[in-house]
Write a protein that holds these residues in place. Sequence first.
Motif, PDB file in Angstrom:
ATOM      1  N   SER A   1       0.885  -1.250  -0.082  1.00 56.09           N
ATOM      2  CA  SER A   1       0.004   0.131   0.075  1.00 56.09           C
ATOM      3  C   SER A   1       0.670   1.232   0.037  1.00 56.09           C
ATOM      4  N   LYS A   2       2.166   1.134  -0.209  1.00 53.67           N
ATOM      5  CA  LYS A   2       2.903   2.195  -0.601  1.00 53.67           C
ATOM      6  C   LYS A   2       2.863   3.073  -1.813  1.00 53.67           C
ATOM      7  N   PHE A   3       2.468   2.455  -2.762  1.00 55.11           N
ATOM      8  CA  PHE A   3       2.258   3.040  -3.935  1.00 55.11           C
ATOM      9  C   PHE A   3       0.867   2.675  -4.765  1.00 55.11           C
ATOM     10  N   ILE A   4       0.453   3.651  -5.372  1.00 54.54           N
ATOM     11  CA  ILE A   4      -0.667   3.737  -6.177  1.00 54.54           C
ATOM     12  C   ILE A   4      -0.152   3.981  -7.769  1.00 54.54           C
ATOM     13  N   CYS A   5      -0.910   3.174  -8.696  1.00 50.36           N
ATOM     14  CA  CYS A   5      -0.470   3.344 -10.226  1.00 50.36           C
ATOM     15  C   CYS A   5      -1.533   3.383 -10.951  1.00 50.36           C
ATOM     16  N   TRP A   6      -1.882   4.076 -11.977  1.00 51.99           N
ATOM     17  CA  TRP A   6      -2.816   4.180 -13.053  1.00 51.99           C
ATOM     18  C   TRP A   6      -2.064   4.327 -14.427  1.00 51.99           C
ATOM     19  N   CYS A   7      -3.016   4.310 -15.417  1.00 52.92           N
ATOM     20  CA  CYS A   7      -2.509   4.305 -16.800  1.00 52.92           C
ATOM     21  C   CYS A   7      -3.625   4.931 -17.696  1.00 52.92           C
ATOM     22  N   MET A   8      -3.119   5.817 -18.432  1.00 48.75           N
ATOM     23  CA  MET A   8      -3.861   6.456 -19.648  1.00 48.75           C
ATOM     24  C   MET A   8      -3.218   6.459 -20.752  1.00 48.75           C
ATOM     25  N   GLU A   9      -4.302   6.274 -21.973  1.00 47.72           N
ATOM     26  CA  GLU A   9      -3.815   6.401 -23.341  1.00 47.72           C
ATOM     27  C   GLU A   9      -3.960   7.826 -23.807  1.00 47.72           C
ATOM     28  N   VAL A  10      -2.700   8.320 -24.078  1.00 45.32           N
ATOM     29  CA  VAL A  10      -2.784   9.551 -24.309  1.00 45.32           C
ATOM     30  C   VAL A  10      -3.123   9.664 -26.129  1.00 45.32           C
ATOM     31  N   ASP A  11      -2.550   8.822 -26.853  1.00 42.15           N
ATOM     32  CA  ASP A  11      -2.856   8.774 -28.247  1.00 42.15           C
ATOM     33  C   ASP A  11      -2.967   7.213 -28.520  1.00 42.15           C
ATOM     34  N   PRO A  12      -3.639   6.887 -29.448  1.00 45.11           N
ATOM     35  CA  PRO A  12      -3.819   5.590 -29.946  1.00 45.11           C
ATOM     36  C   PRO A  12      -2.234   4.874 -29.950  1.00 45.11           C
ATOM     37  N   GLY A  13      -2.066   3.866 -28.983  1.00 41.31           N
ATOM     38  CA  GLY A  13      -0.773   3.106 -29.016  1.00 41.31           C
ATOM     39  C   GLY A  13       0.178   3.578 -27.957  1.00 41.31           C
ATOM     40  N   THR A  14      -0.047   4.838 -27.525  1.00 42.78           N
ATOM     41  CA  THR A  14       0.707   5.766 -26.604  1.00 42.78           C
ATOM     42  C   THR A  14       0.164   5.572 -25.203  1.00 42.78           C
ATOM     43  N   PHE A  15       0.842   5.217 -24.231  1.00 47.87           N
ATOM     44  CA  PHE A  15       0.269   4.965 -22.805  1.00 47.87           C
ATOM     45  C   PHE A  15       1.118   5.898 -21.803  1.00 47.87           C
ATOM     46  N   THR A  16       0.662   6.415 -20.944  1.00 49.84           N
ATOM     47  CA  THR A  16       1.211   7.191 -19.736  1.00 49.84           C
ATOM     48  C   THR A  16       0.969   6.347 -18.605  1.00 49.84           C
ATOM     49  N   PHE A  17       2.114   5.670 -17.862  1.00 50.87           N
ATOM     50  CA  PHE A  17       2.049   5.178 -16.439  1.00 50.87           C
ATOM     51  C   PHE A  17       2.283   5.965 -15.376  1.00 50.87           C
ATOM     52  N   SER A  18       1.524   6.085 -14.449  1.00 53.71           N
ATOM     53  CA  SER A  18       1.885   6.993 -13.441  1.00 53.71           C
ATOM     54  C   SER A  18       1.935   6.253 -12.061  1.00 53.71           C
ATOM     55  N   ILE A  19       2.819   6.559 -11.166  1.00 46.67           N
ATOM     56  CA  ILE A  19       3.292   5.892  -9.806  1.00 46.67           C
ATOM     57  C   ILE A  19       3.192   7.034  -8.794  1.00 46.67           C
ATOM     58  N   TYR A  20       2.338   6.738  -7.842  1.00 42.25           N
ATOM     59  CA  TYR A  20       1.986   7.847  -6.763  1.00 42.25           C
ATOM     60  C   TYR A  20       2.564   7.309  -5.420  1.00 42.25           C
ATOM     61  N   ASN A  21       3.518   8.122  -4.836  1.00 39.63           N
ATOM     62  CA  ASN A  21       4.257   7.646  -3.717  1.00 39.63           C
ATOM     63  C   ASN A  21       3.152   8.438  -2.784  1.00 39.63           C
ATOM     64  N   VAL A  22       2.622   7.458  -1.904  1.00 37.37           N
ATOM     65  CA  VAL A  22       1.387   7.682  -0.829  1.00 37.37           C
ATOM     66  C   VAL A  22       2.220   8.478   0.269  1.00 37.37           C
ATOM     67  N   ALA A  23       3.466   8.282   0.555  1.00 38.14           N
ATOM     68  CA  ALA A  23       4.149   8.778   1.824  1.00 38.14           C
ATOM     69  C   ALA A  23       4.644  10.332   1.353  1.00 38.14           C
ATOM     70  N   SER A  24       5.329  10.438   0.273  1.00 39.19           N
ATOM     71  CA  SER A  24       5.876  11.727  -0.373  1.00 39.19           C
ATOM     72  C   SER A  24       4.828  12.400  -1.018  1.00 39.19           C
ATOM     73  N   LYS A  25       3.789  11.927  -1.725  1.00 38.59           N
ATOM     74  CA  LYS A  25       2.723  12.339  -2.471  1.00 38.59           C
ATOM     75  C   LYS A  25       3.444  12.791  -3.907  1.00 38.59           C
TER      76      LYS A  25
END
Length: 453
Positions: A228-252
């Motif tokens: 539970s120290k990290f949260i992640c999500w993924c968005m498709e910014v363009d067809p075939g191009t993805f942005t993966f994000s990792i959120y640090n719960v402690a440091s934000k």
Amino acid sequence: MKKMVRVLFGLGILIFLVLIIYSFNLAQNTKIKNSFTITQTTAKPHLTNISWLPNDNNCEHVAGWLGSRILINYISNPNDSAVYIFDPQHGKKELITKHGGYSGIFNGYTKINLFALSDQRILLHYNYIDNMLLQSELNDINGIRGDYTYSTIENTVPKDNWLRKLAVESAEDYDSKDKETKSKIEIYNLKSKKSEKIFQYKSKYRTVGKGKCTPVNSFQSIGYSNNSKFICWCMEVDPGTFTFSIYNVASKAIKEYKITEDEGRFNFISNLSVSNDGDTLWFTGGPVTNYLANNPKAGTNIFKLDLNTNKIVPELIAEDAITYKTSFDNRFIVYEKLINDKQILITLNCLNLDSMNEIIIDDNIMTNVSGCFDLSNFDNTVSYLKKDLAGAKVYVVKLDSPSNQPALIYSLQEVEAVNCIHIGQDNKKLLISFDLKENERLKHNTCVMDISW
């Protein structure tokens, strides 16, 4: 004479020492044998009690254990999408959040996806569902893939289903182009009774496939680490191009990684998760042809992203996966593997991420439903449902030893869909939420099994 006495005395001492050493070794061997015998005769896990929660067909999703309580999402219409914590011991529920998204003209509604991060924190994903994606969800519920048409909804979805009514009402006015609505991700703290927003975005939809109305949401998937120290999500910014994000719960702090898939291995992403150190991502993905396949269990593949490399490239680690989960220590991935050989079979496999060796835990689990297993967040214990002529059998097994055999815990009736299966933190409680078919309708059932080890 004195010399002979000294020799005999020395010989006596030698014999005495030999006897002491022999006795010590004998005692140690006996101790080892007794210890081995105790280990071998340890009782297998077995059911000591089963209790059934009140049936509630407004229950959309059971997220799992939150300490000794249960995290549940209820929904009866778009104005009543609510998250509760239910106490099975006292039969009481506490409202956490409520959200409505429908007033008059139907433009969609907000669906709340919820996850238990810890005993005191809940991850909430407010995901706006427009009526085109709603159509897709309705057909998925009824086992239809490919041609998403409103006539299909009218023929398959029960008339008293409020989702069907809204989808059909809005069919003539829908246009998926340039449709944007706000969605967000929050962490709810049970102690402070407050929510912290960590990400907000606008959902965008596009269609894929010739002559198909299949919507693809720009928001792909959400997940978190087992600690539970990290949260992640993924968005498709363009067809075939993805942005993966990792959120640090402690440091934000948020780290972003952009990946372009130009080999056609996947056009959509699901089942995203992150390692306990935040350095590795896993997800399932597949091509659009799988997404549009008539088979509702069209397989995807499991990919790994090593975020410590200079050039981050998706690595294929398992094929034909339906869904997966990582063990609490990130040593194993357990997944449902689709076997399409004359007849459709689903095996439950375990991949060792250190050696990349793979074993089959069971070769014939439930074929009509997915998500029929869970890994403990306490150790490497797996619980799963296995296909049975009369219904489904519940098994548990530990992955640490290859010699361990699955233990039968309980036999359920015929299962139409599994909403949740979750092992409690101490491995002594198992929560299963599933649907049975009664009079051509699905009926929710949720039970708590007490297990003795």
